[in-house]
Design a protein around this motif. Structure first.
Motif, short mmCIF file in Angstrom:
data_model
loop_
_atom_site.label_atom_id
_atom_site.label_comp_id
_atom_site.label_asym_id
_atom_site.label_seq_id
_atom_site.Cartn_x
_atom_site.Cartn_y
_atom_site.Cartn_z
N CYS A 17 -6.14 4.35 3.19
CA CYS A 17 -6.62 3.75 2.00
C CYS A 17 -6.37 2.26 2.26
CB CYS A 17 -5.68 3.93 0.60
SG CYS A 17 -3.96 3.49 0.79
N MET A 18 -6.96 1.24 1.18
CA MET A 18 -6.82 -0.26 1.30
C MET A 18 -5.21 -0.62 1.34
SD MET A 18 -9.75 -1.72 -1.13
CE MET A 18 -9.29 -3.25 -0.49
N PHE A 19 -4.90 -1.65 2.01
CA PHE A 19 -3.50 -2.20 2.15
C PHE A 19 -2.81 -1.29 3.14
CE2 PHE A 19 -5.24 -3.40 -2.05
CZ PHE A 19 -5.27 -4.93 -1.87
N SER A 20 -3.30 -0.40 3.57
CA SER A 20 -2.58 0.54 4.38
C SER A 20 -2.01 0.33 5.85
CB SER A 20 -3.09 1.98 4.65
OG SER A 20 -4.27 2.05 5.11
N GLY A 21 -2.84 -1.00 6.25
CA GLY A 21 -2.21 -1.73 7.41
C GLY A 21 -3.15 -1.05 8.69
N LYS A 22 -4.41 -0.59 8.24
CA LYS A 22 -5.52 -0.26 9.39
C LYS A 22 -5.86 -1.55 10.37
CE LYS A 22 -8.58 0.98 6.42
NZ LYS A 22 -7.90 0.59 5.21
N THR A 23 -6.12 -2.63 9.50
CA THR A 23 -6.58 -3.82 10.57
C THR A 23 -5.31 -4.08 11.42
OG1 THR A 23 -8.32 -4.32 8.78
CG2 THR A 23 -7.69 -6.10 10.46
N GLU A 24 -4.42 -4.45 10.57
CA GLU A 24 -3.04 -4.71 11.11
C GLU A 24 -2.80 -3.73 12.59
OE1 GLU A 24 0.41 -3.99 8.57
OE2 GLU A 24 0.72 -5.95 8.53
N GLU A 25 -2.85 -2.55 12.45
CA GLU A 25 -2.85 -1.71 13.60
C GLU A 25 -3.99 -1.96 14.50
OE1 GLU A 25 -0.45 0.08 14.54
OE2 GLU A 25 -1.31 1.46 16.00
N GLY A 57 -9.56 -9.63 9.73
CA GLY A 57 -8.32 -10.12 8.99
C GLY A 57 -7.56 -9.17 8.42
N SER A 58 -6.21 -9.26 8.67
CA SER A 58 -5.52 -8.12 7.87
C SER A 58 -4.73 -8.87 6.78
CB SER A 58 -4.33 -7.85 8.66
OG SER A 58 -3.28 -7.43 7.80
N HIS A 59 -4.51 -8.20 5.47
CA HIS A 59 -3.86 -8.69 4.45
C HIS A 59 -2.54 -9.57 4.72
CE1 HIS A 59 -6.62 -5.77 2.60
NE2 HIS A 59 -6.77 -6.74 1.70
N SER A 60 -2.01 -8.99 5.82
CA SER A 60 -0.44 -9.55 6.15
C SER A 60 -0.75 -10.77 6.97
CB SER A 60 0.31 -8.51 7.04
OG SER A 60 -0.72 -8.00 8.25
N GLY A 61 -2.01 -11.25 7.29
CA GLY A 61 -2.44 -12.50 7.88
C GLY A 61 -2.91 -12.45 9.24
N LEU A 142 -0.72 4.88 5.72
CA LEU A 142 -0.50 4.84 4.34
C LEU A 142 0.13 3.71 3.88
CD1 LEU A 142 1.46 8.45 4.40
CD2 LEU A 142 -0.75 8.00 3.37
N ALA A 143 -0.30 3.31 2.59
CA ALA A 143 0.33 2.23 1.95
C ALA A 143 1.40 2.53 0.98
CB ALA A 143 -0.70 1.61 1.12
N VAL A 144 1.79 1.57 0.40
CA VAL A 144 2.91 1.78 -0.50
C VAL A 144 2.28 1.86 -2.13
CG1 VAL A 144 5.09 1.02 -1.69
CG2 VAL A 144 4.77 0.91 0.68
N CYS A 145 2.53 2.98 -2.89
CA CYS A 145 2.06 2.98 -4.33
C CYS A 145 2.62 1.75 -5.20
CB CYS A 145 2.29 4.30 -4.86
SG CYS A 145 1.71 4.50 -6.58
N VAL A 146 1.77 1.15 -5.58
CA VAL A 146 2.34 -0.13 -6.54
C VAL A 146 3.00 0.47 -7.62
CG1 VAL A 146 0.51 -1.75 -5.50
CG2 VAL A 146 -0.05 -0.52 -7.53
N ILE A 147 2.71 1.62 -8.18
CA ILE A 147 3.42 2.21 -9.26
C ILE A 147 4.84 2.68 -9.18
CG2 ILE A 147 3.02 3.70 -11.35
CD1 ILE A 147 0.87 1.48 -11.33
N GLU A 174 -5.79 -1.69 -5.89
CA GLU A 174 -4.47 -1.40 -5.63
C GLU A 174 -4.18 0.10 -4.71
OE1 GLU A 174 -2.13 -3.19 -9.53
OE2 GLU A 174 -2.43 -1.03 -9.34
N ALA A 175 -3.32 -0.05 -3.91
CA ALA A 175 -3.01 1.19 -3.26
C ALA A 175 -2.02 2.31 -4.31
CB ALA A 175 -2.09 1.14 -2.06
N ARG A 176 -2.46 3.60 -4.27
CA ARG A 176 -1.67 4.21 -5.24
C ARG A 176 -1.67 5.52 -4.55
NH1 ARG A 176 -3.35 3.58 -11.10
NH2 ARG A 176 -3.41 1.00 -11.10
#
Ligand code: ADP
Ligand code: MG
Length: 203
Positions: A17-25, A57-61, A142-147, A174-176
């Motif tokens: 999903c989004m924010f799971s670090g795919k681009t980072e990886e 680009g990754s969300h982590s920069g 996998l991302a981290v559920c923001v809830i 958001e990642a859920r």
């Protein structure tokens, strides 16, 4: 022991999903190939213009130089002699991506593909499901559920918009986890629950 193939190509898929670090990886794997003095080219569809035009680009920069493409077939045309071919945001590319990745891998190249496996409605996204079947190596990110902080595998759209493609930043998604993801709750921020539904009620 996992043996690294030699004298052959293969397909690696990083899905999630989004924010799971795919681009980072993807960036991490490509950088390591570059340290190994392998020639690399990275592609991304033009639809993703969140970051500068010539990089993924990754969300982590993290950032990596990339070639923007308007048609999936450009990957074959422009891969040239690269030993490693990276592709980001693969969900936005056409079904022919599967055949193209097969051709590249058969030609001896290492193909690394990153993309969303599910769209915001929870449906398999573009060529990703077929690619997962054709890949030698698969990583589900996998991302981290923001809830609740549990592992998240779904992208919650936070704004009302019926388009499948809504390229956005953290204000749109958001990642859920499965308990806190609701495809019908576009204004997701107002739908927050302190806890997921009682499991006993679901059984
Ligand atoms: P993807 O390509 O899968 O969208 P990115 O590689 O762009 O992922 O971004 C991953 C980064 O996003 C993480 O390293 C972290 O810095 C950031 N991030 C923001 N929100 C979350 C979240 N809910 N769970 C995990 N990482 C998050
Ligand atoms: Mg990404």
């Amino acid at each position: 022991m996992i043996r690294t193939p030699t004298d052959t190509g293969w397909i690696e898929v990083i899905a999630g999903c989004m924010f799971s670090g795919k681009t980072e990886e993807l960036i991490r794997r490509v950088r390591r190939a570059q340290y190994g003095r392998q020639s690399v080219v990275v592609f991304k569809p033009r639809i993703d213009d969140r970051y500068s035009d010539d990089s993924v680009g990754s969300h982590s920069g993290g950032r990596l130089r990339s070639v923007q493409i308007d048609h999936t077939r450009e990957i074959l045309e422009k891969a040239g002699t690269a030993q490693v071919v990276g592709i980001d945001e693969a969900q936005f590319l056409g079904d022919e991506l599967v055949e193209i990745c097969e051709t590249l891998a058969n030609a001896g190249k290492r193909v690394i593909v990153a993309g969303l496996d599910l769209d915001y409605l929870g449906k398999p996204f573009g060529p990703m499901p077929a690619l997962l079947c054709h890949a030698e190596y698969i990583q589900k990110a996998l991302a981290v559920c923001v809830i609740c902080g549990n592992p998240a595998d779904r992208s919650q759209r936070l704004v009302s918009n019926d388009d499948t493609v809504l390229v956005g930043e953290s204000d749109s998604y958001e990642a859920r986890c499965r308990l806190h993801w609701d495809p019908n709750a576009a204004e997701g921020k107002q739908q927050r629950l302190p806890f997921g539904p009682n499991l006993a009620e679901l059984l």
